[in-house]
Design a protein around this motif. Sequence first.
Motif, PDB file in Angstrom:
ATOM      1  N   GLU A   1       6.969  -7.879  -9.040  1.00 27.31           N
ATOM      2  CA  GLU A   1       6.403  -6.943  -8.070  1.00 27.31           C
ATOM      3  C   GLU A   1       7.549  -6.191  -7.411  1.00 27.31           C
ATOM      4  N   ARG A   2       7.518  -4.868  -7.499  1.00 23.77           N
ATOM      5  CA  ARG A   2       8.612  -4.100  -6.920  1.00 23.77           C
ATOM      6  C   ARG A   2       8.290  -3.742  -5.475  1.00 23.77           C
ATOM      7  N   ALA A   3       9.306  -3.709  -4.657  1.00 26.22           N
ATOM      8  CA  ALA A   3       9.119  -3.372  -3.249  1.00 26.22           C
ATOM      9  C   ALA A   3       9.531  -1.919  -3.027  1.00 26.22           C
ATOM     10  N   LEU A   4       8.798  -1.234  -2.195  1.00 29.11           N
ATOM     11  CA  LEU A   4       9.132   0.136  -1.833  1.00 29.11           C
ATOM     12  C   LEU A   4       9.564   0.160  -0.377  1.00 29.11           C
ATOM     13  N   ALA A   5      10.621   0.882  -0.098  1.00 31.58           N
ATOM     14  CA  ALA A   5      11.061   1.034   1.292  1.00 31.58           C
ATOM     15  C   ALA A   5      10.167   2.074   1.951  1.00 31.58           C
ATOM     16  N   VAL A   6       9.483   1.680   2.991  1.00 34.67           N
ATOM     17  CA  VAL A   6       8.559   2.569   3.687  1.00 34.67           C
ATOM     18  C   VAL A   6       8.961   2.642   5.148  1.00 34.67           C
ATOM     19  N   PRO A   7       9.233   3.843   5.652  1.00 33.45           N
ATOM     20  CA  PRO A   7       9.585   3.963   7.072  1.00 33.45           C
ATOM     21  C   PRO A   7       8.431   3.497   7.959  1.00 33.45           C
ATOM     22  N   PRO A   8       8.724   2.982   9.154  1.00 34.99           N
ATOM     23  CA  PRO A   8       7.660   2.547  10.073  1.00 34.99           C
ATOM     24  C   PRO A   8       6.682   3.683  10.356  1.00 34.99           C
ATOM     25  N   CYS A  14       0.917   5.478  -3.961  1.00 33.69           N
ATOM     26  CA  CYS A  14       1.663   5.604  -5.221  1.00 33.69           C
ATOM     27  C   CYS A  14       0.694   5.771  -6.381  1.00 33.69           C
ATOM     28  N   ASP A  15       0.658   6.961  -6.943  1.00 34.89           N
ATOM     29  CA  ASP A  15      -0.292   7.279  -7.999  1.00 34.89           C
ATOM     30  C   ASP A  15      -0.004   6.530  -9.291  1.00 34.89           C
ATOM     31  N   GLY A  16       1.263   6.381  -9.626  1.00 31.50           N
ATOM     32  CA  GLY A  16       1.626   5.771 -10.903  1.00 31.50           C
ATOM     33  C   GLY A  16       1.072   4.380 -11.110  1.00 31.50           C
ATOM     34  N   ASP A  17       1.183   3.530 -10.100  1.00 33.96           N
ATOM     35  CA  ASP A  17       0.702   2.154 -10.252  1.00 33.96           C
ATOM     36  C   ASP A  17      -0.521   1.861  -9.374  1.00 33.96           C
ATOM     37  N   ARG A  18      -1.080   2.918  -8.790  1.00 38.77           N
ATOM     38  CA  ARG A  18      -2.281   2.796  -7.955  1.00 38.77           C
ATOM     39  C   ARG A  18      -2.137   1.734  -6.875  1.00 38.77           C
ATOM     40  N   THR A  19      -1.076   1.893  -6.096  1.00 40.61           N
ATOM     41  CA  THR A  19      -0.852   1.011  -4.967  1.00 40.61           C
ATOM     42  C   THR A  19      -0.710   1.832  -3.695  1.00 40.61           C
ATOM     43  N   ALA A  20      -0.772   1.123  -2.597  1.00 39.60           N
ATOM     44  CA  ALA A  20      -0.492   1.709  -1.293  1.00 39.60           C
ATOM     45  C   ALA A  20       0.403   0.730  -0.561  1.00 39.60           C
ATOM     46  N   GLY A  25       4.599  -2.689   5.679  1.00 41.52           N
ATOM     47  CA  GLY A  25       5.244  -3.079   4.429  1.00 41.52           C
ATOM     48  C   GLY A  25       4.331  -3.827   3.479  1.00 41.52           C
ATOM     49  N   GLN A  26       3.070  -4.005   3.866  1.00 40.79           N
ATOM     50  CA  GLN A  26       2.118  -4.697   3.001  1.00 40.79           C
ATOM     51  C   GLN A  26       1.792  -3.819   1.794  1.00 40.79           C
ATOM     52  N   ARG A  27       1.901  -4.389   0.605  1.00 41.06           N
ATOM     53  CA  ARG A  27       1.588  -3.673  -0.632  1.00 41.06           C
ATOM     54  C   ARG A  27       0.148  -4.001  -1.027  1.00 41.06           C
ATOM     55  N   ILE A  28      -0.656  -2.969  -1.224  1.00 41.67           N
ATOM     56  CA  ILE A  28      -2.052  -3.129  -1.597  1.00 41.67           C
ATOM     57  C   ILE A  28      -2.207  -2.621  -3.026  1.00 41.67           C
ATOM     58  N   ASP A  29      -2.520  -3.522  -3.931  1.00 41.53           N
ATOM     59  CA  ASP A  29      -2.662  -3.176  -5.341  1.00 41.53           C
ATOM     60  C   ASP A  29      -4.114  -2.800  -5.620  1.00 41.53           C
ATOM     61  N   LEU A  30      -4.344  -1.549  -5.966  1.00 44.13           N
ATOM     62  CA  LEU A  30      -5.693  -1.072  -6.240  1.00 44.13           C
ATOM     63  C   LEU A  30      -5.896  -0.737  -7.711  1.00 44.13           C
ATOM     64  N   HIS A  33      -9.178  -1.480  -8.923  1.00 40.90           N
ATOM     65  CA  HIS A  33     -10.234  -0.859  -8.114  1.00 40.90           C
ATOM     66  C   HIS A  33     -10.032   0.659  -8.110  1.00 40.90           C
ATOM     67  N   PRO A  34     -10.229   1.295  -9.262  1.00 36.20           N
ATOM     68  CA  PRO A  34      -9.901   2.719  -9.364  1.00 36.20           C
ATOM     69  C   PRO A  34     -10.661   3.619  -8.394  1.00 36.20           C
ATOM     70  N   LYS A  35     -11.902   3.312  -8.102  1.00 35.45           N
ATOM     71  CA  LYS A  35     -12.666   4.158  -7.177  1.00 35.45           C
ATOM     72  C   LYS A  35     -12.124   4.036  -5.762  1.00 35.45           C
ATOM     73  N   MET A  36     -11.759   2.835  -5.358  1.00 32.37           N
ATOM     74  CA  MET A  36     -11.166   2.660  -4.030  1.00 32.37           C
ATOM     75  C   MET A  36      -9.824   3.391  -3.957  1.00 32.37           C
ATOM     76  N   TYR A  37      -9.054   3.319  -5.048  1.00 27.90           N
ATOM     77  CA  TYR A  37      -7.778   4.033  -5.062  1.00 27.90           C
ATOM     78  C   TYR A  37      -8.023   5.542  -4.972  1.00 27.90           C
ATOM     79  N   GLN A  38      -8.976   6.048  -5.739  1.00 32.87           N
ATOM     80  CA  GLN A  38      -9.257   7.480  -5.713  1.00 32.87           C
ATOM     81  C   GLN A  38      -9.699   7.934  -4.328  1.00 32.87           C
ATOM     82  N   LEU A  39     -10.494   7.106  -3.649  1.00 38.65           N
ATOM     83  CA  LEU A  39     -10.944   7.444  -2.311  1.00 38.65           C
ATOM     84  C   LEU A  39      -9.742   7.513  -1.365  1.00 38.65           C
TER      85      LEU A  39
END
Length: 114
Positions: A1-8, A14-20, A25-30, A33-39
């Motif tokens: 699982e890769r970590a992304l640096a996200v400013p506060p 992230c469209d490529g891997d459908r995450t937020a 700093g919590q990573r949400i893997d969608l 859940h493609p419809k939830m990601y699209q929303l």
Amino acid sequence: ERALAVPPGHLTVCDGDRTAVTASGQRIDLARHPKMYQLLACLARQHVAATGRSLAAAALFDRVWEGERALPASATHRVRVAVASLRKLGLGAAIEFHDGGYRLAPQVRVALRA
């Protein structure tokens, strides 16, 4: 699982891997859940284009469930359930119901990544 640096205060979508990645700093893997990601992606794009402007449930349904037909009450219910699920996954108060539609809270800074 890769970590992304996200400013506060940021939400990175992230469209490529459908995450937020939330402000905490919590990573949400969608990916499953493609419809939830699209929303979420729709709300994020709307936020970037016009911060503070809401999208009606009908407009979100048309964008996320493109080509599908549903009675207005059913379409609204699908959107409401998807929003509730995103909130439970960690987006909480970042998604607001405002002015008859949904939006990302104006104070959230959104970054979109390919």
